[in-house]
Write a protein that holds these residues in place. Structure first.
Motif, PDB file in Angstrom:
ATOM      1  N   GLY A 140       2.398  56.912  59.253  1.00  0.00           N
ATOM      2  CA  GLY A 140       2.598  57.272  60.645  1.00  0.00           C
ATOM      3  C   GLY A 140       3.209  58.660  60.781  1.00  0.00           C
ATOM      4  O   GLY A 140       3.296  59.426  59.815  1.00  0.00           O
ATOM      5  N   THR A 141       3.637  58.989  61.995  1.00  0.00           N
ATOM      6  CA  THR A 141       4.238  60.297  62.284  1.00  0.00           C
ATOM      7  C   THR A 141       5.403  60.103  63.241  1.00  0.00           C
ATOM      8  O   THR A 141       5.254  59.454  64.280  1.00  0.00           O
ATOM      9  N   GLU A 142       6.540  60.657  62.883  1.00  0.00           N
ATOM     10  CA  GLU A 142       7.728  60.486  63.721  1.00  0.00           C
ATOM     11  C   GLU A 142       8.042  61.753  64.502  1.00  0.00           C
ATOM     12  O   GLU A 142       7.827  62.867  64.019  1.00  0.00           O
ATOM     13  N   PHE A 143       8.566  61.547  65.709  1.00  0.00           N
ATOM     14  CA  PHE A 143       9.021  62.657  66.542  1.00  0.00           C
ATOM     15  C   PHE A 143      10.508  62.457  66.871  1.00  0.00           C
ATOM     16  O   PHE A 143      10.920  62.473  68.021  1.00  0.00           O
ATOM     17  N   ASN A 144      11.275  62.227  65.814  1.00  0.00           N
ATOM     18  CA  ASN A 144      12.723  62.076  65.906  1.00  0.00           C
ATOM     19  C   ASN A 144      13.144  60.886  66.766  1.00  0.00           C
ATOM     20  O   ASN A 144      14.197  60.913  67.402  1.00  0.00           O
ATOM     21  N   GLU A 145      12.331  59.835  66.784  1.00  0.00           N
ATOM     22  CA  GLU A 145      12.722  58.647  67.546  1.00  0.00           C
ATOM     23  C   GLU A 145      13.957  57.974  66.965  1.00  0.00           C
ATOM     24  O   GLU A 145      14.683  57.280  67.689  1.00  0.00           O
ATOM     25  N   THR A 146      14.206  58.155  65.671  1.00  0.00           N
ATOM     26  CA  THR A 146      15.379  57.525  65.054  1.00  0.00           C
ATOM     27  C   THR A 146      16.664  58.305  65.294  1.00  0.00           C
ATOM     28  O   THR A 146      17.746  57.846  64.930  1.00  0.00           O
ATOM     29  N   GLY A 147      16.552  59.492  65.883  1.00  0.00           N
ATOM     30  CA  GLY A 147      17.738  60.295  66.148  1.00  0.00           C
ATOM     31  C   GLY A 147      18.374  60.872  64.907  1.00  0.00           C
ATOM     32  O   GLY A 147      19.544  61.273  64.911  1.00  0.00           O
ATOM     33  N   SER A 148      17.618  60.957  63.819  1.00  0.00           N
ATOM     34  CA  SER A 148      18.156  61.465  62.548  1.00  0.00           C
ATOM     35  C   SER A 148      17.537  62.806  62.177  1.00  0.00           C
ATOM     36  O   SER A 148      17.524  63.185  61.015  1.00  0.00           O
ATOM     37  N   ASN A 149      16.985  63.501  63.176  1.00  0.00           N
ATOM     38  CA  ASN A 149      16.311  64.785  62.957  1.00  0.00           C
ATOM     39  C   ASN A 149      15.141  64.646  61.984  1.00  0.00           C
ATOM     40  O   ASN A 149      14.910  65.487  61.118  1.00  0.00           O
ATOM     41  N   SER A 150      14.415  63.546  62.117  1.00  0.00           N
ATOM     42  CA  SER A 150      13.256  63.268  61.265  1.00  0.00           C
ATOM     43  C   SER A 150      11.978  63.531  62.054  1.00  0.00           C
ATOM     44  O   SER A 150      11.784  62.982  63.139  1.00  0.00           O
ATOM     45  N   TRP A 151      11.120  64.363  61.461  1.00  0.00           N
ATOM     46  CA  TRP A 151       9.865  64.730  62.108  1.00  0.00           C
ATOM     47  C   TRP A 151       8.724  64.559  61.109  1.00  0.00           C
ATOM     48  O   TRP A 151       8.895  64.759  59.906  1.00  0.00           O
ATOM     49  N   GLY A 152       7.571  64.205  61.624  1.00  0.00           N
ATOM     50  CA  GLY A 152       6.405  64.097  60.758  1.00  0.00           C
ATOM     51  C   GLY A 152       6.467  62.867  59.881  1.00  0.00           C
ATOM     52  O   GLY A 152       6.711  61.752  60.345  1.00  0.00           O
ATOM     53  N   ALA A 153       6.250  63.056  58.591  1.00  0.00           N
ATOM     54  CA  ALA A 153       6.227  61.946  57.636  1.00  0.00           C
ATOM     55  C   ALA A 153       7.042  62.306  56.398  1.00  0.00           C
ATOM     56  O   ALA A 153       7.506  63.433  56.247  1.00  0.00           O
ATOM     57  N   ASN A 154       7.245  61.298  55.553  1.00  0.00           N
ATOM     58  CA  ASN A 154       7.932  61.482  54.275  1.00  0.00           C
ATOM     59  C   ASN A 154       9.382  61.915  54.447  1.00  0.00           C
ATOM     60  O   ASN A 154       9.919  62.656  53.633  1.00  0.00           O
ATOM     61  N   THR A 155      10.015  61.467  55.522  1.00  0.00           N
ATOM     62  CA  THR A 155      11.424  61.793  55.735  1.00  0.00           C
ATOM     63  C   THR A 155      12.299  60.547  55.843  1.00  0.00           C
ATOM     64  O   THR A 155      13.499  60.617  55.594  1.00  0.00           O
ATOM     65  N   ASN A 156      11.750  59.421  56.252  1.00  0.00           N
ATOM     66  CA  ASN A 156      12.490  58.155  56.209  1.00  0.00           C
ATOM     67  C   ASN A 156      11.478  57.006  56.205  1.00  0.00           C
ATOM     68  O   ASN A 156      10.261  57.234  56.159  1.00  0.00           O
ATOM     69  N   TYR A 157      11.986  55.785  56.263  1.00  0.00           N
ATOM     70  CA  TYR A 157      11.106  54.619  56.187  1.00  0.00           C
ATOM     71  C   TYR A 157      11.171  53.795  57.468  1.00  0.00           C
ATOM     72  O   TYR A 157      11.137  52.575  57.447  1.00  0.00           O
ATOM     73  N   SER A 158      11.241  54.483  58.591  1.00  0.00           N
ATOM     74  CA  SER A 158      11.241  53.796  59.878  1.00  0.00           C
ATOM     75  C   SER A 158       9.832  53.332  60.219  1.00  0.00           C
ATOM     76  O   SER A 158       8.845  53.736  59.598  1.00  0.00           O
ATOM     77  N   GLN A 159       9.729  52.482  61.233  1.00  0.00           N
ATOM     78  CA  GLN A 159       8.426  51.987  61.661  1.00  0.00           C
ATOM     79  C   GLN A 159       7.534  53.117  62.177  1.00  0.00           C
ATOM     80  O   GLN A 159       6.307  53.020  62.106  1.00  0.00           O
ATOM     81  N   TYR A 160       8.125  54.211  62.621  1.00  0.00           N
ATOM     82  CA  TYR A 160       7.332  55.331  63.131  1.00  0.00           C
ATOM     83  C   TYR A 160       6.565  56.029  62.014  1.00  0.00           C
ATOM     84  O   TYR A 160       5.515  56.626  62.251  1.00  0.00           O
ATOM     85  N   GLN A 161       7.082  55.935  60.802  1.00  0.00           N
ATOM     86  CA  GLN A 161       6.409  56.567  59.663  1.00  0.00           C
ATOM     87  C   GLN A 161       5.646  55.562  58.798  1.00  0.00           C
ATOM     88  O   GLN A 161       4.812  55.965  57.988  1.00  0.00           O
ATOM     89  N   LEU A 162       5.924  54.280  58.962  1.00  0.00           N
ATOM     90  CA  LEU A 162       5.270  53.265  58.126  1.00  0.00           C
ATOM     91  C   LEU A 162       4.288  52.373  58.881  1.00  0.00           C
ATOM     92  O   LEU A 162       3.318  51.889  58.295  1.00  0.00           O
ATOM     93  N   LYS A 163       4.523  52.141  60.147  1.00  0.00           N
ATOM     94  CA  LYS A 163       3.690  51.199  60.905  1.00  0.00           C
ATOM     95  C   LYS A 163       2.420  51.898  61.379  1.00  0.00           C
ATOM     96  O   LYS A 163       2.466  52.897  62.106  1.00  0.00           O
ATOM     97  N   VAL A 164       1.268  51.386  60.948  1.00  0.00           N
ATOM     98  CA  VAL A 164      -0.022  52.025  61.212  1.00  0.00           C
ATOM     99  C   VAL A 164      -1.020  50.979  61.712  1.00  0.00           C
ATOM    100  O   VAL A 164      -0.789  49.776  61.570  1.00  0.00           O
ATOM    101  N   PRO A 165      -2.135  51.424  62.283  1.00  0.00           N
ATOM    102  CA  PRO A 165      -3.150  50.453  62.723  1.00  0.00           C
ATOM    103  C   PRO A 165      -3.828  49.781  61.533  1.00  0.00           C
ATOM    104  O   PRO A 165      -3.941  50.360  60.450  1.00  0.00           O
ATOM    105  N   MET A 166      -4.287  48.578  61.725  1.00  0.00           N
ATOM    106  CA  MET A 166      -5.189  47.913  60.800  1.00  0.00           C
ATOM    107  C   MET A 166      -6.147  47.086  61.661  1.00  0.00           C
ATOM    108  O   MET A 166      -5.819  45.994  62.127  1.00  0.00           O
ATOM    109  N   ILE A 167      -7.308  47.681  61.892  1.00  0.00           N
ATOM    110  CA  ILE A 167      -8.330  47.064  62.740  1.00  0.00           C
ATOM    111  C   ILE A 167      -9.577  46.872  61.891  1.00  0.00           C
ATOM    112  O   ILE A 167     -10.053  47.814  61.251  1.00  0.00           O
ATOM    113  N   ILE A 168     -10.093  45.655  61.864  1.00  0.00           N
ATOM    114  CA  ILE A 168     -11.214  45.341  60.991  1.00  0.00           C
ATOM    115  C   ILE A 168     -12.356  44.710  61.787  1.00  0.00           C
ATOM    116  O   ILE A 168     -12.151  43.728  62.506  1.00  0.00           O
TER     117      ILE A 168
END
Length: 613
Positions: free
Chosen positions: A473-501
């Motif tokens: 996923g991609t984060e826009f600092n929703e965690t309030g930890s100055n985290s942007w984009g990816a590969n900066t933490n393991y929040s749902q914003y960076q890990l939770k992705v679609p899975m549609i089959i």
């Protein structure tokens, strides 16, 4: 008063002399216990590696024990006037030190970790784990250690004058000093030259921090940082542990369904973008097919996410897979069943994970000149029209516009203001970035129409399994930890992705239980390729079609971190055994502790596919 002063001075002098000998014999005891680290660690094959092991064994434990003497016993010699009380204090310190070292050796043998908050929690928890039960027996040795320390203390005090006359203190100190300095000098050279027989021993002993000097050497022209980095990346593959993949011979009950498989990877797309206002087509498609709304990638970066999806294994095995040149079992089986392969990407497929692992043994069609998602889709369309109707195929399309949203693209923005707007002065940066991200996602949504129209036009939709997901996923600092984009933490914003089959002849459904990228391989292996082998033989996941699987956690992470995702918490354990627990909003819970038996199971899963030493 003069007599009293001299008496105090003599007592302190005796205690200091006694303390030196007491520390010396405790150094010998620590070195003997330290042989347990050597036995459990990999034995160096070269003479220099063995020399470093000997120097570090003598020098490190000498420095470690003498350091505690300087910090604790030496000052206490001035503060505690009674020699009996001082000796008793030293015995207690020595007993605690050797007991702690004994516990650390057991932790290293059992978990390959030194004492850390995680290991202490395992030791002190009330849970009935095998490790906890075994450790409790170690405390039986505490009275024995205490008794031996008392005997040593009394013997040294009685023999102090005789020992002092031998004048061997300086030579002994020189031996330990030379070993200590030599070990660090050897490591400085080995670290700069990536000499593995030495560097692999970095964490063998507790509180071991070998000296490095890369910055100093680079400053004086003795080290080329770029060349060093290239050699370091290569060494990570060459020096990785040997892997067993799969764990047993695969068996199948029939030739399988022979259905086509299309994997659509939308780089950087987080799951909450699949909604009518951002991606109307994909949102409608999800309602008509199998939608896993609580799905997590196997990592927060490109390599980790792709590796878990194609191999069904945690990304900690990545270097071992590359070292062994192991193709994904799923693709290898498809190839044996006569599947044709086509892989296309808006950025090309020149990343190491494609070249060295996933498609390392596939003859893929050559991409035409040009970049971007439209070109990748055009190449795929041309490839698809050439496929024989009597042969199944597997194709992979990587769409990169969402990942590269900051660069913009040849599309009309729907969400404003964005980075491409004429007037962005005074606009909120977060809004600009997020709208640009949504614009890219909306653009990809329109590109998906082209792909599905092509499948329908060729009459392939009813016999093609279509998997739509993302690498992370991609984060826009929703965690309030100055985290942007990816590969900066393991929040749902960076890990939770679609899975549609889209699965032909299946009934549309929404699955809200937690699922993982590691689950795709078992799903294909069982439901398309008809394997009869147990899932545990080739994957850490479980089939997406399995009803109410008994799983307490999902695994994610990389070579440095183990990430255990649970419904209400996320636990991150680093390679040193330190852990942090976060809530659903990725806010750290200072007082929270994971269930340690569950954590042990997750750590075991990260090592289950390695060849035993």
């Amino acid at each position: 008063m003069v007599s009293s002063g001299n008496n105090y001075k003599d007592k302190v002098s005796q205690l200091i002399s006694w303390g030196h000998w007491f520390s010396f014999f405790n150094i010998i005891a620590a070195m003997l216990l330290g042989t347990r680290y050597i036995v459990h660690s990999e034995w160096p094959e070269t003479l220099l590696g063995q020399a470093y092991l000997a120097f570090s064994w003598v020098g490190h434990f000498g420095f470690l024990v003498f350091g505690f003497y300087i910090l604790i016993l030496f000052p206490a010699s001035f503060l505690i006037p009674s020699q009996r009380l001082m000796r008793l204090f030293a015995v207690l310190v020595g007993t605690i030190g050797l007991t702690t070292l004994l516990l650390d050796t057991h932790a290293y043998e059992s978990l390959e970790l030194h004492l850390s908050p995680l290991v202490w929690d395992l030791l002190l928890s009330g849970e009935r784990t095998e490790l906890n039960a075994r450790w409790q027996y170690l405390f039986i040795t505490v009275p024995v250690i205490f008794l031996l320390q008392l005997v040593l203390s009394e013997w040294l005090w009685r023999k102090l004058r005789k020992l002092t006359r031998k004048h061997v203190g300086v030579p002994i100190a020189m031996v330990f000093g030379v070993c200590f300095i030599s070990s660090h000098l050897i490591y400085i050279w080995a670290d700069a030259n990536l000499y593995r027989p030495v560097t692999v021993q970095r964490s063998n002993f507790p509180l071991s921090y070998p000296m490095t000097a890369k910055t100093f050497m680079e400053k004086h022209g003795l080290l080329d940082r770029k060349e060093y980095t290239e050699r370091l990346n290569a060494q990570g593959v060459e020096d990785s542990d040997q892997i067993r993949y799969p764990l047993e011979k695969m068996s199948f009950r029939d030739p399988g369904t022979q259905q086509n498989i299309l994997v659509l990877m939308i780089d950087g797309l987080r799951s909450d973008m699949v909604k009518p206002e951002v991606m109307p087509y994909l949102s409608a498609f999800a309602e008509q097919n199998l939608n896993y709304t609580n799905h997590y990638s196997s990592g927060n970066d490109n390599d980790s996410g792709l590796f878990g999806l194609f191999y069904g294994l945690p990304s900690s095995y990545y270097n071992s897979i590359r070292s062994a040149s192991k193709q994904p079992l799923m693709l290898n089986t498809l190839e044996k069943r006569g599947y044709q392969f086509g892989a296309f990407s808006g950025n090309g497929l020149d990343e190491p994970i494609y070249q060295d692992a996933i498609f390392s043994k596939q003859a893929l069609p050559e991409a035409t000149e040009g970049t971007g998602d439209p070109q990748a889709i055009s190449d795929w369309t041309a490839w698809l029209t050439e496929q024989p109707t009597d042969s199944p195929w597997f194709s992979y399309i990587e769409l990169t516009s969402v990942e590269n949203f900051e660069e913009g693209g040849d599309y009309v923005p729907v969400f404003e203001p964005s980075l491409g707007s004429n007037d962005t002065q005074g606009q909120d940066t977060n809004t600009l970035f997020k709208n640009s991200y949504k614009n890219a996602a909306h653009y990809i949504d329109e590109q998906l129409i082209t792909i599905f129209d092509q499948l329908v036009a060729q009459g392939q939709m009813d016999n093609t399994i279509v998997v739509i997901t993302a690498n992370h996923g991609t984060e826009f600092n929703e965690t309030g930890s100055n985290s942007w984009g990816a590969n900066t933490n393991y929040s749902q914003y960076q890990l939770k992705v679609p899975m549609i089959i889209h699965w032909p002849d299946s009934v549309a459904s929404v699955t809200k239980r937690q699922t993982s990228h590691l689950d795709l391989v078992p799903t294909i292996m069982e439901s398309v390729l008809s394997t009869t082998a147990p899932t545990s033989a080739y994957s850490s996941g479980t089939s997406l079609f399995k009803v109410n699987p008994k799983r307490r956690w999902l695994l994610a992470g990389n070579n440095d971190d183990i990430v255990m995702i649970q419904p209400k918490t996320t636990t991150v354990v680093d390679k040193y055994g330190n852990y942090r627990v976060y809530d659903q909003d990725y806010q750290q819970l200072d007082a929270a502790k994971p269930k340690l038996s569950t954590l042990m199971q997750a750590m075991h899963e990260m090592k289950r596919f390695y060849t035993p030493k």
